[in-house]
Structures are given as C-alpha cells and as structure tokens.
Write a protein that holds these residues in place. Structure first.
Motif, PDB file in Angstrom:
ATOM      1  N   ALA A  89       0.824  -1.211   0.000  1.00  0.00           N
ATOM      2  CA  ALA A  89       0.000   0.000   0.000  1.00  0.00           C
ATOM      3  C   ALA A  89       0.860   1.263   0.000  1.00  0.00           C
ATOM      4  O   ALA A  89       0.502   2.265  -0.618  1.00  0.00           O
ATOM      5  CB  ALA A  89      -0.927  -0.004   1.214  1.00  0.00           C
ATOM      6  N   GLU A  90       1.993   1.208   0.680  1.00  0.00           N
ATOM      7  CA  GLU A  90       2.840   2.395   0.790  1.00  0.00           C
ATOM      8  C   GLU A  90       3.716   2.605  -0.441  1.00  0.00           C
ATOM      9  O   GLU A  90       3.855   3.729  -0.913  1.00  0.00           O
ATOM     10  CB  GLU A  90       3.731   2.265   2.039  1.00  0.00           C
ATOM     11  CG  GLU A  90       4.511   3.496   2.377  1.00  0.00           C
ATOM     12  CD  GLU A  90       3.650   4.633   2.897  1.00  0.00           C
ATOM     13  OE1 GLU A  90       4.093   5.777   2.770  1.00  0.00           O
ATOM     14  OE2 GLU A  90       2.549   4.381   3.415  1.00  0.00           O
ATOM     15  N   TYR A  91       4.306   1.538  -0.951  1.00  0.00           N
ATOM     16  CA  TYR A  91       5.296   1.670  -2.017  1.00  0.00           C
ATOM     17  C   TYR A  91       4.870   1.053  -3.340  1.00  0.00           C
ATOM     18  O   TYR A  91       5.573   1.196  -4.331  1.00  0.00           O
ATOM     19  CB  TYR A  91       6.625   1.042  -1.573  1.00  0.00           C
ATOM     20  CG  TYR A  91       7.169   1.699  -0.339  1.00  0.00           C
ATOM     21  CD1 TYR A  91       7.677   2.988  -0.385  1.00  0.00           C
ATOM     22  CD2 TYR A  91       7.165   1.033   0.884  1.00  0.00           C
ATOM     23  CE1 TYR A  91       8.173   3.603   0.751  1.00  0.00           C
ATOM     24  CE2 TYR A  91       7.666   1.638   2.032  1.00  0.00           C
ATOM     25  CZ  TYR A  91       8.163   2.916   1.952  1.00  0.00           C
ATOM     26  OH  TYR A  91       8.650   3.528   3.072  1.00  0.00           O
ATOM     27  N   GLY A  92       3.775   0.340  -3.360  1.00  0.00           N
ATOM     28  CA  GLY A  92       3.308  -0.307  -4.583  1.00  0.00           C
ATOM     29  C   GLY A  92       2.510   0.639  -5.449  1.00  0.00           C
ATOM     30  O   GLY A  92       2.433   1.848  -5.190  1.00  0.00           O
ATOM     31  N   PRO A  93       1.911   0.089  -6.495  1.00  0.00           N
ATOM     32  CA  PRO A  93       1.106   0.932  -7.385  1.00  0.00           C
ATOM     33  C   PRO A  93      -0.085   1.534  -6.650  1.00  0.00           C
ATOM     34  O   PRO A  93      -0.746   0.870  -5.856  1.00  0.00           O
ATOM     35  CB  PRO A  93       0.650  -0.031  -8.478  1.00  0.00           C
ATOM     36  CG  PRO A  93       0.997  -1.393  -8.027  1.00  0.00           C
ATOM     37  CD  PRO A  93       1.942  -1.295  -6.898  1.00  0.00           C
ATOM     38  N   GLN A  94      -0.351   2.787  -6.908  1.00  0.00           N
ATOM     39  CA  GLN A  94      -1.434   3.508  -6.232  1.00  0.00           C
ATOM     40  C   GLN A  94      -2.681   3.557  -7.106  1.00  0.00           C
ATOM     41  O   GLN A  94      -3.246   4.609  -7.342  1.00  0.00           O
ATOM     42  CB  GLN A  94      -0.973   4.922  -5.886  1.00  0.00           C
ATOM     43  CG  GLN A  94       0.208   4.977  -4.961  1.00  0.00           C
ATOM     44  CD  GLN A  94      -0.092   4.401  -3.589  1.00  0.00           C
ATOM     45  OE1 GLN A  94      -1.134   4.686  -3.018  1.00  0.00           O
ATOM     46  NE2 GLN A  94       0.799   3.586  -3.077  1.00  0.00           N
ATOM     47  N   ASN A  95      -3.078   2.417  -7.600  1.00  0.00           N
ATOM     48  CA  ASN A  95      -4.274   2.339  -8.436  1.00  0.00           C
ATOM     49  C   ASN A  95      -5.013   1.051  -8.109  1.00  0.00           C
ATOM     50  O   ASN A  95      -4.743   0.420  -7.084  1.00  0.00           O
ATOM     51  CB  ASN A  95      -3.899   2.421  -9.922  1.00  0.00           C
ATOM     52  CG  ASN A  95      -2.875   1.371 -10.312  1.00  0.00           C
ATOM     53  OD1 ASN A  95      -2.675   0.408  -9.595  1.00  0.00           O
ATOM     54  ND2 ASN A  95      -2.214   1.568 -11.446  1.00  0.00           N
ATOM     55  N   THR A  96      -5.911   0.664  -8.977  1.00  0.00           N
ATOM     56  CA  THR A  96      -6.712  -0.536  -8.728  1.00  0.00           C
ATOM     57  C   THR A  96      -5.846  -1.782  -8.624  1.00  0.00           C
ATOM     58  O   THR A  96      -6.114  -2.666  -7.797  1.00  0.00           O
ATOM     59  CB  THR A  96      -7.747  -0.707  -9.855  1.00  0.00           C
ATOM     60  OG1 THR A  96      -8.525   0.489  -9.933  1.00  0.00           O
ATOM     61  CG2 THR A  96      -8.661  -1.872  -9.577  1.00  0.00           C
ATOM     62  N   ALA A  97      -4.815  -1.873  -9.428  1.00  0.00           N
ATOM     63  CA  ALA A  97      -3.932  -3.041  -9.390  1.00  0.00           C
ATOM     64  C   ALA A  97      -3.259  -3.187  -8.026  1.00  0.00           C
ATOM     65  O   ALA A  97      -3.135  -4.300  -7.497  1.00  0.00           O
ATOM     66  CB  ALA A  97      -2.883  -2.946 -10.490  1.00  0.00           C
ATOM     67  N   GLY A  98      -2.832  -2.087  -7.443  1.00  0.00           N
ATOM     68  CA  GLY A  98      -2.216  -2.142  -6.123  1.00  0.00           C
ATOM     69  C   GLY A  98      -3.190  -2.583  -5.046  1.00  0.00           C
ATOM     70  O   GLY A  98      -2.844  -3.358  -4.159  1.00  0.00           O
ATOM     71  N   THR A  99      -4.422  -2.101  -5.150  1.00  0.00           N
ATOM     72  CA  THR A  99      -5.446  -2.497  -4.182  1.00  0.00           C
ATOM     73  C   THR A  99      -5.778  -3.981  -4.316  1.00  0.00           C
ATOM     74  O   THR A  99      -5.878  -4.704  -3.318  1.00  0.00           O
ATOM     75  CB  THR A  99      -6.718  -1.657  -4.376  1.00  0.00           C
ATOM     76  OG1 THR A  99      -6.374  -0.280  -4.247  1.00  0.00           O
ATOM     77  CG2 THR A  99      -7.774  -2.014  -3.349  1.00  0.00           C
ATOM     78  N   VAL A 100      -5.927  -4.439  -5.546  1.00  0.00           N
ATOM     79  CA  VAL A 100      -6.223  -5.860  -5.784  1.00  0.00           C
ATOM     80  C   VAL A 100      -5.076  -6.724  -5.287  1.00  0.00           C
ATOM     81  O   VAL A 100      -5.295  -7.768  -4.650  1.00  0.00           O
ATOM     82  CB  VAL A 100      -6.506  -6.113  -7.278  1.00  0.00           C
ATOM     83  CG1 VAL A 100      -6.549  -7.586  -7.594  1.00  0.00           C
ATOM     84  CG2 VAL A 100      -7.805  -5.441  -7.691  1.00  0.00           C
TER      85      VAL A 100
END
Length: 65
Positions: A31-42
C-alpha cells in the motif's frame, strides 16, 4: 462479547499471530510503495487473503499434531 472471545481464541496461537503480523507488514509495504491504483489495491487484498489462509492452515496443522 462472543465476537471478542472468538478473535482472542483465534489469534492466541503464536503461529497465527506471526502470520497476521507478516501479512500486515507485506500489505502495508504494498500500500505504501506499490502501485497507487486498482492493481495495487487488488494485489494488497489478494496478499491479505492469502496470508490469512496460510496462517490459518499453519495453525490448524500444528494443533492436529
């Protein structure tokens, strides 16, 4: 109060507590360093579910020995 007792019993095994802590750390890193979009949430949700299941299976396997 029954829900609280269930949660305490569920996490009282050290294996489950370790699995939940490791899962929380990995999800936080995503959540902190990953993608900040739907892909990161999934990805974070998938990791959380997988970590929960792995911890639950590890805990149950140890109790059945």
């Amino acid at each position: 109060m029954d829900v609280l007792e269930f949660v305490v019993d569920f996490v009282s095994d050290w294996r489950m507590a370790v699995a939940l802590a490791a899962t929380a750390l990995i999800v936080w890193l995503i959540a902190e360093y990953g993608p900040q979009n739907t892909a990161g949430t999934v990805l974070a949700v998938a990791v959380a579910i997988t970590g929960f299941v792995i911890g639950w299976r590890w805990s149950n396997a140890a109790q059945q020995r």
